[in-house]
Design an enzyme around this catalytic site. Structure first.
Site, short mmCIF file in Angstrom:
data_model
loop_
_atom_site.label_atom_id
_atom_site.label_comp_id
_atom_site.label_asym_id
_atom_site.label_seq_id
_atom_site.Cartn_x
_atom_site.Cartn_y
_atom_site.Cartn_z
N CYS A 123 -1.55 6.14 9.94
CA CYS A 123 -0.34 5.48 10.45
C CYS A 123 -0.70 4.13 11.04
O CYS A 123 -1.62 4.01 11.84
CB CYS A 123 0.27 6.30 11.57
SG CYS A 123 1.10 7.74 11.00
N CYS B 77 -0.03 -2.28 15.40
CA CYS B 77 0.18 -1.92 14.00
C CYS B 77 -0.35 -3.02 13.08
O CYS B 77 0.01 -4.19 13.22
CB CYS B 77 1.67 -1.68 13.77
SG CYS B 77 2.09 -1.50 12.04
N CYS C 174 5.02 -4.86 16.26
CA CYS C 174 4.44 -3.89 17.20
C CYS C 174 2.94 -4.21 17.35
O CYS C 174 2.24 -4.41 16.35
CB CYS C 174 4.63 -2.46 16.70
SG CYS C 174 6.36 -2.09 16.38
N GLU D 142 0.83 -1.19 0.00
CA GLU D 142 0.00 0.00 0.00
C GLU D 142 0.88 1.26 0.00
O GLU D 142 1.92 1.30 0.64
CB GLU D 142 -0.93 0.00 1.22
CG GLU D 142 -1.95 -1.12 1.11
CD GLU D 142 -3.12 -0.99 2.06
OE1 GLU D 142 -4.26 -1.21 1.60
OE2 GLU D 142 -2.92 -0.69 3.24
N CYS E 233 5.82 -6.82 7.92
CA CYS E 233 6.89 -6.34 8.79
C CYS E 233 7.19 -7.40 9.84
O CYS E 233 6.28 -8.07 10.34
CB CYS E 233 6.48 -5.03 9.47
SG CYS E 233 7.81 -4.32 10.48
N CYS F 142 3.46 8.47 1.08
CA CYS F 142 3.89 7.57 2.15
C CYS F 142 4.13 6.21 1.51
O CYS F 142 3.20 5.60 0.99
CB CYS F 142 2.80 7.49 3.22
SG CYS F 142 3.21 6.33 4.55
N1 SAH Z 1 8.33 0.75 10.74
C1 SAH Z 1 8.49 2.12 10.91
C2 SAH Z 1 7.70 2.95 9.94
C3 SAH Z 1 6.29 2.54 9.64
S1 SAH Z 1 5.08 2.79 10.89
C4 SAH Z 1 8.21 2.54 12.34
O1 SAH Z 1 7.65 1.75 13.07
O2 SAH Z 1 8.59 3.64 12.71
C5 SAH Z 1 4.88 4.56 10.92
C6 SAH Z 1 4.44 5.10 12.28
O3 SAH Z 1 3.09 4.69 12.57
C7 SAH Z 1 5.28 4.59 13.45
O4 SAH Z 1 5.60 5.64 14.33
C8 SAH Z 1 4.35 3.62 14.11
O5 SAH Z 1 4.67 3.41 15.45
C9 SAH Z 1 3.02 4.28 13.93
N2 SAH Z 1 1.88 3.39 14.11
C10 SAH Z 1 1.82 2.06 13.91
N3 SAH Z 1 0.58 1.59 14.18
C11 SAH Z 1 -0.16 2.65 14.53
C12 SAH Z 1 -1.53 2.82 14.89
N4 SAH Z 1 -2.37 1.80 14.92
N5 SAH Z 1 -1.95 4.06 15.20
C13 SAH Z 1 -1.10 5.13 15.14
N6 SAH Z 1 0.19 5.03 14.79
C14 SAH Z 1 0.66 3.81 14.49
FE1 SF4 Z 2 6.68 -2.66 11.64
FE2 SF4 Z 2 4.38 -1.50 12.21
FE3 SF4 Z 2 6.23 -1.76 14.11
FE4 SF4 Z 2 6.63 -0.03 12.10
S1 SF4 Z 2 5.03 0.07 13.66
S2 SF4 Z 2 8.08 -1.52 12.92
S3 SF4 Z 2 5.62 -1.13 10.40
S4 SF4 Z 2 5.17 -3.44 13.07
#
Ligand code: SAH
Ligand code: SF4
Length: 377
Positions: free
Chosen positions: A370, A120, A117, A93, A113, A106
């Protein structure tokens, strides 16, 4: 040998490749122009290349252009999300955000990934594979073409639309006046889509070099932002190589235990090592780091959390980006209320002189916010 995707190459790589194929390196400029200024989608569009070179390219090379599998537009018209199909059947995406005065792509760096996390959607789908540099560049080019097409339509131009194109989103043009030329050029690329960019360091940096090329998309140092979950060796490598980009680090918690609960890889790269790496990065590059903090109600949005992050970042060149949690299927937390976000900001500002922003919640209705990007779920 499979055909060579020209979007995998920097301009210097392209020059060397032309020479290897037995052509003059003098053709590099024209070919590069067609790829990155003309945004060509096929060699057929390069009528001004010497015929022998064009025939050779048609046989030996490709222009990687992912197919649009699906396109959605948010109801406010500011955000469009593209599901782009890759050559091997996977998909990623890419999001186009077209706010007044700021046009941003973006882009994703991986299919899925591996970092897991909890909140996410990409983490919830697991890891499939790294993207190549060409697949990352192709996402930026896809957005650049969409912007160009919107410009053509804004002027009533008919010729710019290829028949294979999806019909343009009827609301794509609504947010900004069409005479505002700044809205038709790709100005910012954020590596904040699917995946952890520093887990795919080589391909991401190759792509960043291509995006920066002044004879191509010409994005400046301040126009590319890479967000990492906190891959310490990658941050140190960025520092050593003094890469011209903005760095964002996803913090979410200011204690080791708090971080481990949200970001499992904090066990591998503990908070103290992460902060040491950030310090090294800022000293080596002279750059401020953006620290991202996903605000989850009752989890990390209390006054005490704000004070903890304030103490952690107090002596660093830092800005905090607060992101109210976006909903995902695999996590039940709620976004912080706006009063909690405001209190968090107030504490950072008044007690620690730390600048911060609260990310606007846009594109949520099409799951383009995000952490909401995922495929195959
Ligand atoms: N992997 C990288 C970049 C992609 S995620 C990272 O983790 O930084 C981009 C941003 O979105 C990161 O700061 C991540 O913590 C945040 N993010 C992930 N899931 C989210 C959610 N459900 N709501 C808000 N922010 C989120
Ligand atoms: Fe991966 Fe999502 Fe964590 Fe970013 S926030 S490192 S995309 S699992």
């Amino acid at each position: 040998m499979p055909p060579l995707n020209l979007h995998e190459l920097t301009r210097e790589d392209l020059r060397q490749q032309l020479v290897r194929w037995g052509f003059s390196s003098a053709h590099t400029k024209l070919l590069w122009n067609r790829l990155y200024l003309g945004l060509a989608e096929s060699f057929a569009e390069m009528a001004d290349l010497p015929p022998r070179l064009r025939t050779h390219l048609e046989a030996e090379a490709t222009i990687g252009r992912p197919a649009t599998v699906r396109e959605t537009a948010s109801s406010d018209g500011f955000t469009r999300k593209f599901l782009l199909g890759l050559a091997d059947g996977h998909a990623v995406e890419t999001v186009l955000m077209r706010y007044p005065g700021r046009v941003t792509a973006c882009v994703s760096s991986q299919v899925g990934c591996a970092m897991g996390c909890v909140f996410c959607a990409t983490g919830q789908m697991g890891y499939t594979r790294h993207l190549t540099a060409g697949e990352i560049v192709a996402q930026a080019l896809h957005v650049a073409r969409e912007l160009r097409q919107a410009k053509g339509e804004g002027r009533g131009a008919k010729g710019s639309q290829s028949p294979s194109r999806l019909p343009p989103s009827p609301i794509a043009l609504r947010p900004t006046p069409e005479h505002d030329v700044s809205q038709h050029r790709l100005r910012n690329v954020v590596l904040m889509g699917m995946g952890e960019p520093l887990h795919n360091y080589e391909a991401v940096m190759q792509a960043v070099d291509i995006l920066h090329d002044p004879a191509g998309l010409a994005l400046g140092a301040g126009q590319v932002t890479l967000s990492t979950v906190g891959v310490v060796p990658g941050i140190l490598r960025l520092a050593a190589e003094k890469r011209p980009l903005h760095l964002a680090v996803s913090l979410h918690a200011a204690t080791q235990a708090g971080r481990e609960a949200l970001v499992p890889v904090a066990r591998k790269w503990p908070l103290d090592e992460l902060m040491a790496a950030c310090r090294t990065y800022s000293t080596a590059t002279g750059r401020r780091i953006f620290y991202e903090w996903t605000l989850i109600e009752g989890k990390n949005d209390a006054a005490e959390d704000a004070r903890a992050v304030g103490r952690l970042l107090q002596r660093l060149p830092a800005q905090v980006n607060l992101i109210p949690l976006n909903p995902t299927a695999g996590y039940s937390g709620e976004p912080s209320r706006s009063e909690s976000a405001k209190r968090f900001q107030r504490i950072l500002r008044d007690e620690f002189k730390l600048p911060s922003t609260v990310r606007q919640r846009r594109g949520i209705d099409i799951a383009a916010g995000c952490g909401q990007l995922a495929v195959g779920q």
